[in-house]
Motif scaffolding. Structure first.
Motif, PDB file in Angstrom:
ATOM      1  N   TYR A  18       0.924  -1.107  -0.016  1.00 39.08           N
ATOM      2  CA  TYR A  18      -0.042  -0.145  -0.072  1.00 39.08           C
ATOM      3  C   TYR A  18       0.838   1.047  -0.003  1.00 39.08           C
ATOM      4  N   SER A  25       2.110   6.671  -6.968  1.00 37.62           N
ATOM      5  CA  SER A  25       0.931   7.650  -7.352  1.00 37.62           C
ATOM      6  C   SER A  25       1.682   8.971  -7.273  1.00 37.62           C
ATOM      7  N   SER A  34      -1.956   8.708 -16.094  1.00 30.38           N
ATOM      8  CA  SER A  34      -2.732   7.379 -16.144  1.00 30.38           C
ATOM      9  C   SER A  34      -2.082   6.542 -14.982  1.00 30.38           C
ATOM     10  N   ASP A  37      -3.089   7.488 -11.548  1.00 31.80           N
ATOM     11  CA  ASP A  37      -4.491   7.103 -11.383  1.00 31.80           C
ATOM     12  C   ASP A  37      -4.621   5.674 -11.127  1.00 31.80           C
ATOM     13  N   LEU A  38      -3.826   4.775 -11.854  1.00 27.18           N
ATOM     14  CA  LEU A  38      -3.854   3.273 -11.869  1.00 27.18           C
ATOM     15  C   LEU A  38      -3.219   2.990 -10.384  1.00 27.18           C
ATOM     16  N   ALA A  40      -2.959   4.802  -7.728  1.00 28.56           N
ATOM     17  CA  ALA A  40      -3.974   4.975  -6.577  1.00 28.56           C
ATOM     18  C   ALA A  40      -5.305   4.262  -6.547  1.00 28.56           C
ATOM     19  N   PHE A  41      -5.584   3.821  -7.564  1.00 31.66           N
ATOM     20  CA  PHE A  41      -6.791   2.916  -7.700  1.00 31.66           C
ATOM     21  C   PHE A  41      -6.413   1.591  -6.934  1.00 31.66           C
ATOM     22  N   LYS A  42      -5.355   1.104  -7.175  1.00 27.90           N
ATOM     23  CA  LYS A  42      -4.697  -0.219  -6.733  1.00 27.90           C
ATOM     24  C   LYS A  42      -4.718  -0.101  -5.174  1.00 27.90           C
ATOM     25  N   MET A  44      -6.332   1.868  -3.479  1.00 30.49           N
ATOM     26  CA  MET A  44      -7.491   1.988  -2.748  1.00 30.49           C
ATOM     27  C   MET A  44      -7.846   0.725  -2.633  1.00 30.49           C
ATOM     28  N   LYS A  45      -7.938  -0.136  -3.549  1.00 32.28           N
ATOM     29  CA  LYS A  45      -8.324  -1.560  -3.383  1.00 32.28           C
ATOM     30  C   LYS A  45      -7.754  -2.481  -2.177  1.00 32.28           C
ATOM     31  N   GLU A  48      -8.974  -1.528   1.174  1.00 30.73           N
ATOM     32  CA  GLU A  48      -9.938  -1.984   1.720  1.00 30.73           C
ATOM     33  C   GLU A  48      -9.579  -3.484   2.053  1.00 30.73           C
TER      34      GLU A  48
END
Length: 62
Positions: A18, A25, A34, A37-38, A40-42, A44-45, A48
């Motif tokens: 993380y 990021s 891009s 963003d990718l 940051a998305f990973k 975020m997942k 979780e």
């Protein structure tokens, strides 16, 4: 105790990934949006999953 130890190792592994993704990021935010963003998305997942593991760790330690 081995399950608790395994859970803590997994939690440490997720936390390291993380932090690496967050750093990636931030470092790519001005170069390639891009990739930033990718990452940051990973991240975020992954956060979780980390929250789920923290919940399980709290339940097992009681």
């Amino acid at each position: 105790m081995s399950q608790l130890h395994q859970l803590k190792r997994y939690k440490k592994h997720l936390q390291e990934r993380y932090e690496k993704l967050l750093e990636m990021s931030c470092s790519y935010s001005f170069e390639d949006e891009s990739i930033s963003d990718l990452a940051a998305f990973k991240a975020m997942k992954l956060k979780e999953k980390l929250n789920q593991v923290n919940y399980l760790d709290r339940e097992l330690s009681l």
